[in-house]
Design a protein around this motif. Structure first.
Motif, PDB file in Angstrom:
ATOM      1  N   ASP A  10       0.449 -32.053  12.345  1.00 56.32           N
ATOM      2  CA  ASP A  10       0.508 -30.631  12.663  1.00 56.32           C
ATOM      3  C   ASP A  10       1.687 -30.394  13.604  1.00 56.32           C
ATOM      4  OD1 ASP A  10      -0.304 -31.342  15.276  1.00 56.32           O
ATOM      5  OD2 ASP A  10      -2.386 -30.838  14.908  1.00 56.32           O
ATOM      6  N   ASP A  11       1.970 -29.141  13.892  1.00 53.79           N
ATOM      7  CA  ASP A  11       3.183 -28.811  14.652  1.00 53.79           C
ATOM      8  C   ASP A  11       3.214 -29.478  16.020  1.00 53.79           C
ATOM      9  OD1 ASP A  11       3.912 -27.305  12.503  1.00 53.79           O
ATOM     10  OD2 ASP A  11       3.772 -25.352  13.513  1.00 53.79           O
ATOM     11  N   GLU A  12       2.085 -29.486  16.721  1.00 54.57           N
ATOM     12  CA  GLU A  12       2.065 -30.059  18.073  1.00 54.57           C
ATOM     13  C   GLU A  12       2.286 -31.568  18.050  1.00 54.57           C
ATOM     14  OE1 GLU A  12       2.163 -28.482  21.024  1.00 54.57           O
ATOM     15  OE2 GLU A  12       2.445 -26.789  19.671  1.00 54.57           O
ATOM     16  N   ASP A  13       1.686 -32.246  17.103  1.00 50.47           N
ATOM     17  CA  ASP A  13       1.889 -33.695  16.998  1.00 50.47           C
ATOM     18  C   ASP A  13       3.311 -34.025  16.557  1.00 50.47           C
ATOM     19  OD1 ASP A  13      -0.632 -34.184  17.859  1.00 50.47           O
ATOM     20  OD2 ASP A  13      -1.361 -35.141  16.028  1.00 50.47           O
ATOM     21  N   ARG A  14       3.884 -33.193  15.709  1.00 48.87           N
ATOM     22  CA  ARG A  14       5.286 -33.400  15.322  1.00 48.87           C
ATOM     23  C   ARG A  14       6.202 -33.273  16.538  1.00 48.87           C
ATOM     24  NH1 ARG A  14       6.924 -32.917   9.896  1.00 48.87           N
ATOM     25  NH2 ARG A  14       5.232 -32.574   8.423  1.00 48.87           N
ATOM     26  N   LYS A  15       5.910 -32.303  17.391  1.00 47.60           N
ATOM     27  CA  LYS A  15       6.714 -32.119  18.596  1.00 47.60           C
ATOM     28  C   LYS A  15       6.594 -33.330  19.524  1.00 47.60           C
ATOM     29  CE  LYS A  15       6.487 -27.042  18.698  1.00 47.60           C
ATOM     30  NZ  LYS A  15       7.939 -26.787  18.765  1.00 47.60           N
ATOM     31  N   GLU A  16       5.359 -33.819  19.693  1.00 49.79           N
ATOM     32  CA  GLU A  16       5.146 -34.976  20.546  1.00 49.79           C
ATOM     33  C   GLU A  16       5.804 -36.218  19.951  1.00 49.79           C
ATOM     34  OE1 GLU A  16       3.833 -37.577  23.590  1.00 49.79           O
ATOM     35  OE2 GLU A  16       4.348 -35.441  23.466  1.00 49.79           O
ATOM     36  N   ASN A  17       5.770 -36.342  18.646  1.00 49.69           N
ATOM     37  CA  ASN A  17       6.432 -37.448  17.948  1.00 49.69           C
ATOM     38  C   ASN A  17       7.915 -37.488  18.310  1.00 49.69           C
ATOM     39  OD1 ASN A  17       6.542 -39.566  15.863  1.00 49.69           O
ATOM     40  ND2 ASN A  17       7.646 -38.064  14.648  1.00 49.69           N
TER      41      ASN A  17
ATOM     42  N   PHE B  45      19.630 -38.566  12.578  1.00 51.82           N
ATOM     43  CA  PHE B  45      19.609 -38.171  11.167  1.00 51.82           C
ATOM     44  C   PHE B  45      18.395 -37.273  10.927  1.00 51.82           C
ATOM     45  CE2 PHE B  45      22.099 -41.970  11.367  1.00 51.82           C
ATOM     46  CZ  PHE B  45      23.043 -41.874  10.348  1.00 51.82           C
ATOM     47  N   THR B  46      18.644 -36.044  10.501  1.00 50.96           N
ATOM     48  CA  THR B  46      17.576 -35.105  10.213  1.00 50.96           C
ATOM     49  C   THR B  46      17.764 -34.532   8.817  1.00 50.96           C
ATOM     50  OG1 THR B  46      16.505 -33.022  10.903  1.00 50.96           O
ATOM     51  CG2 THR B  46      18.862 -33.220  11.339  1.00 50.96           C
ATOM     52  N   GLY B  47      16.652 -34.252   8.158  1.00 48.19           N
ATOM     53  CA  GLY B  47      16.695 -33.697   6.812  1.00 48.19           C
ATOM     54  C   GLY B  47      15.322 -33.806   6.176  1.00 48.19           C
ATOM     55  N   LEU B  48      15.188 -33.242   5.013  1.00 47.56           N
ATOM     56  CA  LEU B  48      13.915 -33.257   4.302  1.00 47.56           C
ATOM     57  C   LEU B  48      13.500 -34.669   3.912  1.00 47.56           C
ATOM     58  CD1 LEU B  48      14.504 -30.237   1.870  1.00 47.56           C
ATOM     59  CD2 LEU B  48      12.912 -30.277   3.811  1.00 47.56           C
ATOM     60  N   SER B  49      12.216 -34.852   3.673  1.00 47.84           N
ATOM     61  CA  SER B  49      11.730 -36.111   3.131  1.00 47.84           C
ATOM     62  C   SER B  49      12.408 -36.363   1.787  1.00 47.84           C
ATOM     63  CB  SER B  49      10.212 -36.036   2.943  1.00 47.84           C
ATOM     64  OG  SER B  49       9.719 -37.214   2.358  1.00 47.84           O
ATOM     65  N   GLY B  50      12.946 -37.561   1.618  1.00 44.50           N
ATOM     66  CA  GLY B  50      13.620 -37.889   0.368  1.00 44.50           C
ATOM     67  C   GLY B  50      15.104 -37.568   0.351  1.00 44.50           C
ATOM     68  N   SER B  51      15.613 -37.025   1.447  1.00 43.98           N
ATOM     69  CA  SER B  51      17.041 -36.662   1.480  1.00 43.98           C
ATOM     70  C   SER B  51      17.942 -37.886   1.634  1.00 43.98           C
ATOM     71  CB  SER B  51      17.317 -35.672   2.619  1.00 43.98           C
ATOM     72  OG  SER B  51      16.980 -36.240   3.884  1.00 43.98           O
ATOM     73  N   GLY B  52      17.378 -38.989   2.128  1.00 45.59           N
ATOM     74  CA  GLY B  52      18.166 -40.209   2.263  1.00 45.59           C
ATOM     75  C   GLY B  52      18.451 -40.619   3.692  1.00 45.59           C
TER      76      GLY B  52
ATOM     77  N   THR C  67      18.490 -42.738  14.459  1.00 38.12           N
ATOM     78  CA  THR C  67      17.119 -42.277  14.268  1.00 38.12           C
ATOM     79  C   THR C  67      17.010 -41.541  12.940  1.00 38.12           C
ATOM     80  OG1 THR C  67      17.353 -40.096  15.295  1.00 38.12           O
ATOM     81  CG2 THR C  67      16.925 -41.962  16.764  1.00 38.12           C
ATOM     82  N   ALA C  68      15.989 -41.876  12.162  1.00 43.23           N
ATOM     83  CA  ALA C  68      15.766 -41.247  10.860  1.00 43.23           C
ATOM     84  C   ALA C  68      14.414 -40.547  10.876  1.00 43.23           C
ATOM     85  CB  ALA C  68      15.837 -42.285   9.747  1.00 43.23           C
ATOM     86  N   PHE C  69      14.432 -39.258  11.218  1.00 46.41           N
ATOM     87  CA  PHE C  69      13.219 -38.464  11.323  1.00 46.41           C
ATOM     88  C   PHE C  69      13.460 -37.106  10.700  1.00 46.41           C
ATOM     89  CE2 PHE C  69      13.054 -41.533  14.673  1.00 46.41           C
ATOM     90  CZ  PHE C  69      11.721 -41.934  14.709  1.00 46.41           C
ATOM     91  N   ILE C  70      12.473 -36.598   9.979  1.00 44.43           N
ATOM     92  CA  ILE C  70      12.606 -35.234   9.454  1.00 44.43           C
ATOM     93  C   ILE C  70      12.915 -34.294  10.603  1.00 44.43           C
ATOM     94  CG2 ILE C  70      11.408 -33.312   8.325  1.00 44.43           C
ATOM     95  CD1 ILE C  70       9.750 -35.430   6.796  1.00 44.43           C
ATOM     96  N   SER C  71      12.192 -34.441  11.708  1.00 40.01           N
ATOM     97  CA  SER C  71      12.361 -33.611  12.913  1.00 40.01           C
ATOM     98  C   SER C  71      12.672 -32.165  12.524  1.00 40.01           C
ATOM     99  CB  SER C  71      13.439 -34.180  13.835  1.00 40.01           C
ATOM    100  OG  SER C  71      14.615 -34.543  13.153  1.00 40.01           O
ATOM    101  N   PRO C  72      11.670 -31.459  12.002  1.00 42.92           N
ATOM    102  CA  PRO C  72      11.929 -30.177  11.344  1.00 42.92           C
ATOM    103  C   PRO C  72      12.301 -29.014  12.249  1.00 42.92           C
ATOM    104  CG  PRO C  72       9.569 -30.591  11.447  1.00 42.92           C
ATOM    105  CD  PRO C  72      10.246 -31.839  11.926  1.00 42.92           C
ATOM    106  N   PHE C  73      12.042 -29.127  13.547  1.00 37.88           N
ATOM    107  CA  PHE C  73      12.231 -27.972  14.425  1.00 37.88           C
ATOM    108  C   PHE C  73      13.476 -28.112  15.308  1.00 37.88           C
ATOM    109  CE2 PHE C  73       7.496 -28.387  13.961  1.00 37.88           C
ATOM    110  CZ  PHE C  73       7.378 -27.397  12.988  1.00 37.88           C
ATOM    111  N   ARG C  74      14.299 -27.075  15.295  1.00 33.38           N
ATOM    112  CA  ARG C  74      15.541 -27.083  16.086  1.00 33.38           C
ATOM    113  C   ARG C  74      15.258 -27.292  17.573  1.00 33.38           C
ATOM    114  NH1 ARG C  74      16.701 -22.074  13.098  1.00 33.38           N
ATOM    115  NH2 ARG C  74      17.856 -22.636  11.218  1.00 33.38           N
ATOM    116  N   GLU C  75      14.225 -26.634  18.065  1.00 29.92           N
ATOM    117  CA  GLU C  75      13.891 -26.722  19.491  1.00 29.92           C
ATOM    118  C   GLU C  75      13.639 -28.166  19.912  1.00 29.92           C
ATOM    119  OE1 GLU C  75      10.618 -24.945  22.682  1.00 29.92           O
ATOM    120  OE2 GLU C  75      10.336 -24.636  20.534  1.00 29.92           O
TER     121      GLU C  75
END
Length: 200
Positions: free
Chosen positions: A76-83, A31-38, A103-111
Motif C-alpha cells: 500500500d502507499d504507506e508501506d511503499r513510502k517506508e520501503n 533507477f525508477t520505472g514501471l515493473s518490467g521496464s528493465g 538502486t532498482a525500485f519502481i519507487s512510484p512517487f516523486r515525493e
C-alpha cells in the motif's frame, strides 16, 4: 521515538578519504520505472561493466530487499513510502563507504524519490528514468504480475490500480523500449564520464 540519548559517532575513515583511495566518486544511481521496464537488468549490466573497470558498486534490487530488510512491508502507499525511505538510508551508508550504489525500485512517487535525494549531498543522487510504456511492460510481464493484477489477484499494483509518477527532471532518461541493454549502459557510462563521476 525519542533520539535525545543518541549521539552521532564520527568514523575514523571519512567518505572523502575512501573516495581518494578509490580514485572515483561515490553516489547513487536511482533507477525508477514501471515493473518490467528493465531497471534490474540495466542496473546489473552497468554494475558488471563498472566491476570490470575496477569500480566498486552494489545493486540494491526491489525484490531482493523485500526478502530481508523490508520483508515486513506490504504494497500500500504507506508501506511503499517506508520501503523507499529505508532504501534511501541504506544507499546513504553505501555512498559513505565510497561505493557507487545502483538502486532498482519502481519507487512510484516523486515525493519519496525527492526525500532520498534530500538526505544525500550535492552530486550524490542521480535519477535514472527507465522509460517504457505500460503496454510494452505488460507484453513483457517477466514475473506474470500484470496478468495477476488484471485478474485482481494483486492489489495496489503500479500502473494498474496504483499510480506511477514519472520523473519531472531526471538526470538520465533511458528508453528501453527502443534502446538495447548495451546501448543503454553505454549511454549511462558516457553521462558518468562527462560528469567526471568515473574516469574515462
Amino acid at each position: 521515538m525519542t533520539t535525545n540519548n543518541i549521539v552521532w559517532h564520527n568514523t575514523s575513515v571519512t567518505k572523502e578519504e575512501r573516495r581518494k583511495k578509490n580514485n572515483y566518486q561515490s553516489y547513487v544511481l536511482w533507477f525508477t520505472g514501471l515493473s518490467g521496464s528493465g531497471k534490474s537488468t540495466l542496473a546489473n549490466a552497468l554494475a558488471r561493466y563498472l566491476f570490470e573497470e575496477n569500480i566498486g558498486t552494489y545493486v540494491l534490487d526491489g525484490d531482493n530487499i523485500r526478502h530481508g530488510l523490508n520483508n515486513d512491508l506490504g504494497f500500500d502507499d504507506e508501506d511503499r513510502k517506508e520501503n523507499i525511505r529505508r532504501i534511501g538510508e541504506v544507499s546513504k551508508l553505501f555512498v559513505d563507504s565510497g561505493q557507487i550504489v545502483l538502486t532498482a525500485f519502481i519507487s512510484p512517487f516523486r515525493e519519496d524519490r525527492q526525500q532520498v535525494k534530500d538526505i544525500l549531498a550535492e552530486n550524490e543522487f542521480f535519477e535514472v528514468y527507465v522509460k517504457c510504456s505500460l503496454d510494452e511492460c505488460e507484453v513483457r510481464d517477466p514475473k506474470g504480475l500484470y496478468k495477476k493484477a488484471r485478474n485482481n489477484e494483486i492489489k495496489h499494483f503500479t500502473g494498474i490500480d496504483s499510480p506511477y509518477e514519472e520523473p519531472e527532471n531526471p538526470a538520465i532518461i533511458v528508453d528501453t523500449e527502443s534502446q538495447s541493454v548495451e546501448d543503454s549502459v553505454k549511454y549511462i557510462v558516457d553521462f558518468l564520464v562527462a560528469k567526471g563521476l568515473i574516469n574515462n
